[in-house]
Design a protein around this motif. Structure first.
Motif, PDB file in Angstrom:
ATOM      1  N   ARG A 108      22.833  47.354  34.098  1.00 42.95           N
ATOM      2  CA  ARG A 108      23.147  45.962  34.441  1.00 42.95           C
ATOM      3  C   ARG A 108      22.297  45.473  35.613  1.00 42.95           C
ATOM      4  N   VAL A 109      22.140  46.329  36.623  1.00 46.32           N
ATOM      5  CA  VAL A 109      21.407  45.870  37.816  1.00 46.32           C
ATOM      6  C   VAL A 109      19.891  45.984  37.602  1.00 46.32           C
ATOM      7  N   ASN A 110      19.424  47.157  37.132  1.00 51.58           N
ATOM      8  CA  ASN A 110      17.967  47.368  37.057  1.00 51.58           C
ATOM      9  C   ASN A 110      17.300  46.531  35.979  1.00 51.58           C
ATOM     10  N   LEU A 111      17.936  46.494  34.800  1.00 54.89           N
ATOM     11  CA  LEU A 111      17.273  45.834  33.673  1.00 54.89           C
ATOM     12  C   LEU A 111      17.685  44.374  33.539  1.00 54.89           C
ATOM     13  N   MET A 112      18.991  44.103  33.802  1.00 54.94           N
ATOM     14  CA  MET A 112      19.506  42.748  33.558  1.00 54.94           C
ATOM     15  C   MET A 112      19.625  41.931  34.852  1.00 54.94           C
ATOM     16  N   HIS A 113      19.334  42.537  36.000  1.00 53.38           N
ATOM     17  CA  HIS A 113      19.447  41.875  37.312  1.00 53.38           C
ATOM     18  C   HIS A 113      20.804  41.196  37.493  1.00 53.38           C
ATOM     19  N   ALA A 114      21.866  41.959  37.178  1.00 58.47           N
ATOM     20  CA  ALA A 114      23.219  41.409  37.258  1.00 58.47           C
ATOM     21  C   ALA A 114      23.585  40.986  38.671  1.00 58.47           C
ATOM     22  N   GLU A 115      22.900  41.563  39.668  1.00 63.49           N
ATOM     23  CA  GLU A 115      23.233  41.192  41.056  1.00 63.49           C
ATOM     24  C   GLU A 115      22.889  39.730  41.324  1.00 63.49           C
ATOM     25  N   ARG A 116      22.083  39.123  40.419  1.00 66.29           N
ATOM     26  CA  ARG A 116      21.718  37.711  40.621  1.00 66.29           C
ATOM     27  C   ARG A 116      22.559  36.779  39.754  1.00 66.29           C
ATOM     28  N   PHE A 117      23.574  37.328  39.036  1.00 68.94           N
ATOM     29  CA  PHE A 117      24.446  36.506  38.208  1.00 68.94           C
ATOM     30  C   PHE A 117      25.080  35.417  39.084  1.00 68.94           C
ATOM     31  N   PRO A 118      25.221  34.142  38.667  1.00 65.17           N
ATOM     32  CA  PRO A 118      25.017  33.603  37.323  1.00 65.17           C
ATOM     33  C   PRO A 118      23.585  33.161  37.016  1.00 65.17           C
ATOM     34  N   GLU A 119      22.642  33.413  37.941  1.00 63.01           N
ATOM     35  CA  GLU A 119      21.244  33.070  37.646  1.00 63.01           C
ATOM     36  C   GLU A 119      20.767  33.869  36.420  1.00 63.01           C
ATOM     37  N   THR A 120      21.328  35.072  36.222  1.00 66.06           N
ATOM     38  CA  THR A 120      21.008  35.897  35.049  1.00 66.06           C
ATOM     39  C   THR A 120      22.228  35.928  34.124  1.00 66.06           C
ATOM     40  N   ASP A 121      22.086  36.572  32.940  1.00 65.36           N
ATOM     41  CA  ASP A 121      23.150  36.510  31.920  1.00 65.36           C
ATOM     42  C   ASP A 121      24.277  37.518  32.146  1.00 65.36           C
ATOM     43  N   THR A 122      24.010  38.577  32.901  1.00 65.13           N
ATOM     44  CA  THR A 122      24.946  39.708  32.958  1.00 65.13           C
ATOM     45  C   THR A 122      25.602  39.825  34.327  1.00 65.13           C
ATOM     46  N   PRO A 123      26.922  39.870  34.379  1.00 64.43           N
ATOM     47  CA  PRO A 123      27.578  40.049  35.686  1.00 64.43           C
ATOM     48  C   PRO A 123      27.758  41.540  36.017  1.00 64.43           C
ATOM     49  N   VAL A 124      28.064  41.829  37.261  1.00 64.25           N
ATOM     50  CA  VAL A 124      28.479  43.184  37.645  1.00 64.25           C
ATOM     51  C   VAL A 124      29.480  43.021  38.791  1.00 64.25           C
ATOM     52  N   ARG A 125      30.466  43.885  38.830  1.00 60.87           N
ATOM     53  CA  ARG A 125      31.429  43.806  39.937  1.00 60.87           C
ATOM     54  C   ARG A 125      30.806  44.432  41.171  1.00 60.87           C
ATOM     55  N   ARG A 126      30.854  43.727  42.288  1.00 57.83           N
ATOM     56  CA  ARG A 126      30.377  44.299  43.551  1.00 57.83           C
ATOM     57  C   ARG A 126      31.596  44.808  44.283  1.00 57.83           C
ATOM     58  N   GLY A 127      31.690  46.096  44.487  1.00 59.59           N
ATOM     59  CA  GLY A 127      32.856  46.623  45.178  1.00 59.59           C
ATOM     60  C   GLY A 127      32.717  46.469  46.672  1.00 59.59           C
ATOM     61  N   SER A 128      33.882  46.311  47.376  1.00 56.00           N
ATOM     62  CA  SER A 128      33.764  46.389  48.835  1.00 56.00           C
ATOM     63  C   SER A 128      33.729  47.873  49.210  1.00 56.00           C
ATOM     64  N   ARG A 129      34.443  48.710  48.390  1.00 49.20           N
ATOM     65  CA  ARG A 129      34.360  50.147  48.625  1.00 49.20           C
ATOM     66  C   ARG A 129      34.194  50.852  47.270  1.00 49.20           C
TER      67      ARG A 129
END
Ligand code: FAD
Ligand code: SF4
Length: 448
Positions: A249-270
């Protein structure tokens, strides 16, 4: 090789290690004593003529160094960055007995970076043979097989299920260890050699087995992309990922930039990452870059961590906390993860792998608060295509069984890389693929 400071690099995905400059590379190459029986070559799975390429660098003849390197390995920028040189060529270098071994990996990378600003030096290609080969998968195994087969003059078509070629090189290993433009640059050479690359083609679905068998030979390099899970209670809670999914999700789909990209990812605080190999280190270091506090939970001792020493050190410098001799037993939450329960472990005699076995300490249950759990405990081959191939022999872990020439139990089908060996390394996948390409070439041309 110099590294960007941890407190800066932990906020971005830019590469950690920096290239050698010309003077540094020449000085490093000059340390090589040009052994008559070079142990370093024996330590290299693709048998690069290491002393000769180093000597060419020492004398400032970079084109010759590049040609020597590329006779055996078309992907020096990738291998120079991710190969475990410390247990291969550098681990065998004679200088390592008394001082620091020659930094062969850094020199390999140097020569690749030098070439990147010149016209690429491509290997000589044999005349066309009129024979066709389907290569399934475009990870290190598929790419190396395709390159060799194209050099032999065969007509090569690569089928890749994802939208971008490279396999783990693009979806698994993060940008800060292996920049994707470096991967794309080396993959572009495959097209220059005349191979056709078809992405978004899933063999076993959109490309059928009869369609594959219409080629004169088939090479399987489908890797080991099926993640393993521990089978813990609570593993189905929202917030539990396999490292494979998380990194893709992060490396290929750049989910960290969601919603600019198509794929989300949960960012944990821990975040709790389970595992101790390179994959676990990558997942943990990516999470640090997404701003999470990260604890890596590993059941054996620190000295047993299977990841590369340099990656363990870098993870630690970047703030990953290590909790060793601890094993998760339950993920807690409803419906989202709120924590994980673990047991303390102690070390006993060797298990079937020869490593000390970890056994639970009675009454040692403890809890960690977390909102994301990432499991990085191993992968096995994806059965999708293999299940469609009637008569293909598989090993106990779902891997394709091959002989020394990389032949499978089905005539004209060959396999190498993680699909045959189980999760291994880039260079082992490439070495196996080169052997398979030679076997295919011999079969197609009748050469012995
Ligand atoms: P892969 O790289 O998995 O490539 C297989 C390709 O086949 C994929 O592109 C996949 O999409 C495609 N495919 C699968 N099924 C189909 C189908 N049915 N149809 C079409 N295409 C298909 N090794 C190192 O040496 N150094 C490292 O630092 C390192 N770090 C790693 C970090 C991570 C996160 C991971 C997961 C692995 C790491 N490895 C490392 C291991 C190394 O990446 C693998 O051993 C190597 O990539 C195996 O190459 P492969 O070509 O066999 O498989
Ligand atoms: Fe040079 Fe070390 Fe190889 Fe000897 S073993 S040729 S010193 S790199």
């Amino acid at each position: 090789m110099s590294e960007r400071p941890a407190d800066i690099r932990v906020h971005d995905f830019l590469e950690v290690e920096q290239n050698l400059g010309v003077a540094e590379a020449v000085a490093e190459a000059s340390r090589c004593i040009q052994c008559k029986k070079p142990l370093c070559v024996g330590g290299c799975p693709v048998s690069i003529d290491i002393p000769s390429f180093i000597q060419a660098i020492a004398s400032g003849d970079f084109p010759t160094a590049t040609r020597i390197m590329k006779q055996e390995n078309l992907f020096p920028a990738i291998c120079g960055r991710v190969c475990p040189q410390e247990v291969q060529c550098e681990g065998a270098c004679i200088l390592g007995k008394k001082e620091t071994p020659v930094r062969i990996g850094a020199l390999e990378r140097f020569i690749a970076e030098w070439e990147s600003i010149q016209d690429p030096i491509l290997p000589v290609k044999a005349p066309p043979t009129g024979r066709s080969v389907a290569v399934v998968g475009s990870g290190p195994a598929g790419l190396a097989a395709a390159a060799e087969l194209a050099k032999y003059g065969h007509n090569v078509t690569i089928f890749e299920s994802l939208h971008e070629p490279g396999g783990v090189l693009v979806y698994g290993i993060p940008e800060f260890r292996l920049p994707k433009d470096v991967v794309r640059r080396e993959i572009a050479q495959i097209a220059s050699l005349g191979a056709t690359l078809k992405c978004n083609h899933v063999a076993g679905r959109s490309v059928t087995v009869p369609e594959l068998l219409a080629f004169d030979a088939v090479f399987l390099g489908t890797g080991a992309g099926l993640p393993s899970f521990m089978g813990l209670p609570g593993e189905d809670l929202t917030g539990v990922y396999s490292a494979n999914e998380f990194l893709t999700r992060v490396n290929l789909m750049h989910a960290e930039r969601f919603p600019e990209t198509d794929t989300p990812v949960r960012r944990g605080s821990r975040v709790v990452v389970i595992g101790g190999g390179n994959v676990a280190m990558d997942a943990a270091r990516v999470c640090r870059r997404l701003g999470s506090r990260v604890t890596l939970v590993y059941r054996r001792r620190r000295e047993d961590l299977p990841a590369r020493r340099a990656e363990i050190r870098r993870a630690e410098e970047e703030g990953v906390e290590f909790l060793t001799c601890s094993n998760p037993v339950r993920v807690v939450g409803s419906p989202c993860v709120t924590g994980i329960e673990c047991m303390r472990m102690t070390m006993c005699g060797p298990d079937e792998s020869g490593r000390p076995s970890a056994v639970p300490v009675p009454d040692s249950l403890f809890s960690l608060d977390c909102d994301i759990v990432i499991e990085a405990i191993g992968q096995s081959p994806n059965p999708l295509l293999l299940n469609e191939m009637e008569g293909i022999r598989k090993g106990p872990r779902g891997n394709v069984v091959v002989d020394d020439d990389c032949r499978t139990s089905i005539e004209r089908i060959y396999a190498a890389g993680d699909v045959a060996t189980g999760a291994a390394t880039v260079i082992l996948a490439m070495g196996g693929a080169k052997r398979a390409a030679l076997s295919i070439h011999r079969m197609l041309t009748g050469d012995s």
